[in-house]
Scaffold this active site. Structure first.
Site, mmCIF file in Angstrom:
data_model
loop_
_atom_site.group_PDB
_atom_site.id
_atom_site.type_symbol
_atom_site.label_atom_id
_atom_site.label_comp_id
_atom_site.label_asym_id
_atom_site.label_seq_id
_atom_site.Cartn_x
_atom_site.Cartn_y
_atom_site.Cartn_z
ATOM 1 N N ARG A 44 0.268 -4.986 -18.941
ATOM 2 C CA ARG A 44 1.283 -5.028 -17.595
ATOM 3 C C ARG A 44 2.659 -4.875 -18.454
ATOM 4 O O ARG A 44 4.057 -4.480 -18.089
ATOM 5 C CB ARG A 44 1.247 -7.196 -17.332
ATOM 6 C CG ARG A 44 0.766 -6.821 -16.505
ATOM 7 C CD ARG A 44 0.590 -8.767 -16.826
ATOM 8 N NE ARG A 44 -0.633 -9.261 -15.130
ATOM 9 C CZ ARG A 44 -0.503 -9.867 -14.606
ATOM 10 N NH1 ARG A 44 -0.483 -11.078 -15.793
ATOM 11 N NH2 ARG A 44 -1.514 -10.497 -13.444
ATOM 12 N N LYS B 104 -9.934 -19.521 -10.727
ATOM 13 C CA LYS B 104 -8.660 -20.599 -10.437
ATOM 14 C C LYS B 104 -9.458 -20.985 -9.306
ATOM 15 O O LYS B 104 -8.829 -20.338 -7.859
ATOM 16 C CB LYS B 104 -7.594 -19.691 -9.822
ATOM 17 C CG LYS B 104 -6.664 -19.037 -11.235
ATOM 18 C CD LYS B 104 -5.743 -18.555 -11.365
ATOM 19 C CE LYS B 104 -5.191 -17.798 -12.574
ATOM 20 N NZ LYS B 104 -4.028 -16.474 -12.017
ATOM 21 N N GLY C 232 -4.576 -10.436 -13.076
ATOM 22 C CA GLY C 232 -4.484 -10.125 -14.183
ATOM 23 C C GLY C 232 -5.796 -9.706 -15.503
ATOM 24 O O GLY C 232 -6.372 -8.558 -15.762
ATOM 25 N N GLY D 291 -2.498 -13.286 -7.936
ATOM 26 C CA GLY D 291 -1.948 -14.211 -6.816
ATOM 27 C C GLY D 291 -1.370 -13.915 -5.615
ATOM 28 O O GLY D 291 -1.321 -13.676 -4.111
#
Ligand code: ADP
Ligand code: MG
Length: 408
Positions: free
Chosen positions: A39, A207, A365, A389
């Protein structure tokens, strides 16, 4: 109205102006060092472009979920250090966000230099549900840029959040879309507007409740949904199987049953693993064995065992699904890939994507980090997205607050 581009900002001229960039620098850390700098490398081109054009570049970003107060382990300091190594422009760092340290660092910042402000989530107003609180933080951030400031949103991984530095700030300063955001949106458009079929979506990761929520919206869009990672166990439990101590979302069992029924009506196949790697504990050296999904609690560790990866038969079946697809979107590792013993499902899926003729997109990520950590060449994939997301919400057809705020 469409968003103003970075190109239009540069053609207005940025020499000597303070430009505040929201970047996504939310990278994995271990022992105070960055373990995957993907990133950071993805964010630098926009920062360097601005610096080369003579801007004084302020960068705001978050790291982890520090819950609105300063937590040393979530300091952006290691990120600043890595940026210094990678950047062609000088990188400075402030010890706070809009306080004394930031203000004096901005005052001293020269043209062509980059200043990384401390973790924006150390301030509770960043993620506040109260628009006035977020607005107040946005105003403080904007004030750092002085007279002729501008704002660039290049934090694709955060555009699905209605946060102060992502959305509210765009009404405080002339606002522009960064190149990273623009290129991510271009790829995702290709997936939503007319994906070549069969279109397969692979979901995994940890998640669980976040990702269960997206399934309903993806059912009408995809031809097949392959489920791996921690989500698997909520599905298996909903089907009446024992899952030992594996990750599970008990409140969602009925929802998941609903998905399985809806899938039939919507003409989308939900493909679940048929075997699982069950481990004695959550540890890299834990004893483990492969068990069929209908007997997960019959192994050496009985009902205490944890499912940490999809098994080899499942990995093979998933790879065959990928091979038969024309478009594949993958978000979320198939298992605890950080531990070698539980990385095989993720590696097999990544391998299948690189072998495939389909248009393949990896989002998330940890998924992107997994692909790199497992040694795959990024060029083997159609696109590796920096946002998990955010890309999922886009694919679901949701409005992304950070994009909307730029007028797109
Ligand atoms: P992404 O960042 O790609 O969106 P997530 O953040 O949702 O992915 O999830 C990544 C994490 O999921 C990894 O750290 C991985 O160890 C974890 N994970 C995958 N499978 C399991 C599992 N069966 N049990 C617990 N954690 C898992
Ligand atoms: Mg993640």
């Amino acid at each position: 109205m469409t968003a103003k581009t970075l190109e239009s900002l540069l053609s207005e001229g940025v020499q000597g102006r303070a430009v505040l960039v929201r970047s996504d620098l939310n990278v994995p850390l271990a022992d105070g060092a960055v373990t995957d700098d993907g990133r950071i490398r993805a964010s630098l081109p926009v920062l360097e472009k601005l610096a080369r054009s003579g801007a004084r570049v302020l960068v705001t970003a978050h790291l982890g979920r520090p819950k609105g107060e300063p937590v040393p382990e979530f300091s952006l300091s290691p990120v600043a250090a890595r940026m210094q190594e990678l950047s062609s422009a000088p990188v400075k760092r402030a010890e706070d966000l809009t306080g004394e340290s930031a203000r004096s660092a901005v005052a001293e910042l020269a043209e062509g230099e980059i200043l990384l402000l401390e973790n924006v989530r150390f301030d509770p107003r960043e993620t506040s549900k109260d628009a006035a609180e977020r607005g107040a933080l946005a105003q403080e951030l904007a004030a750092l840029t002085g007279q002729s400031g501008a704002y660039v949103n290049d934090a694709f991984g955060a555009v699905h959040r209605a946060h102060a530095s992502v959305a509210d700030i765009a009404s405080q300063l002339p606002a522009y879309q960064g190149d990273l955001v623009a290129s991510e949106l271009q790829v995702l458009k290709r997936l939503t507007e007319s994906p070549e079929r069969p279109y397969t979506v692979v979901l995994g990761g940890s998640k669980v409740s976040d990702k269960l929520a997206v399934i309903e919206n993806l059912l009408p869009k995809a031809d097949a949904l392959l489920i791996g990672g921690g989500m698997v166990f909520t599905f298996l439990k909903a089907q009446g199987y024992g899952i030992g101590g594996s990750l599970v979302e008990n409140d969602e069992l009925e929802t998941v049953k609903g998905f399985l029924e809806q899938a039939q009506q919507k003409d989308c196949r939900i493909v679940l693993p048929t075997d699982i790697v069950m481990a004695a504990s959550f540890a890299a050296n834990a004893e483990h064995e492969i068990l069929p999904v209908d007997s997960l609690e019959t192994g050496a560790h009985g009902a205490d065992a944890l499912g940490l990866d999809i098994g080899p038969a499942s990995a093979e079946a998933f790879a065959a699904e990928v091979a038969a697809s024309r478009t594949v979107f993958w978000n979320g590792p198939m298992g605890v890939f950080e531990m070698e013993a539980f990385s095989k499902g993720t590696a097999a899926l990544a391998e299948a994507l690189t072998q495939s003729e389909a248009f393949t997109v990896v989002g998330g990520g940890d998924s992107a980090a997994a692909v790199r950590a497992l040694g795959f060449d990024e060029s083997g994939f159609g696109h590796i997205s920096t946002g998990g997301g955010a890309s999922l919400e886009y694919l679901e057809g949701k409005t992304l607050p950070g994009i909307q705020a730029l007028g797109a």
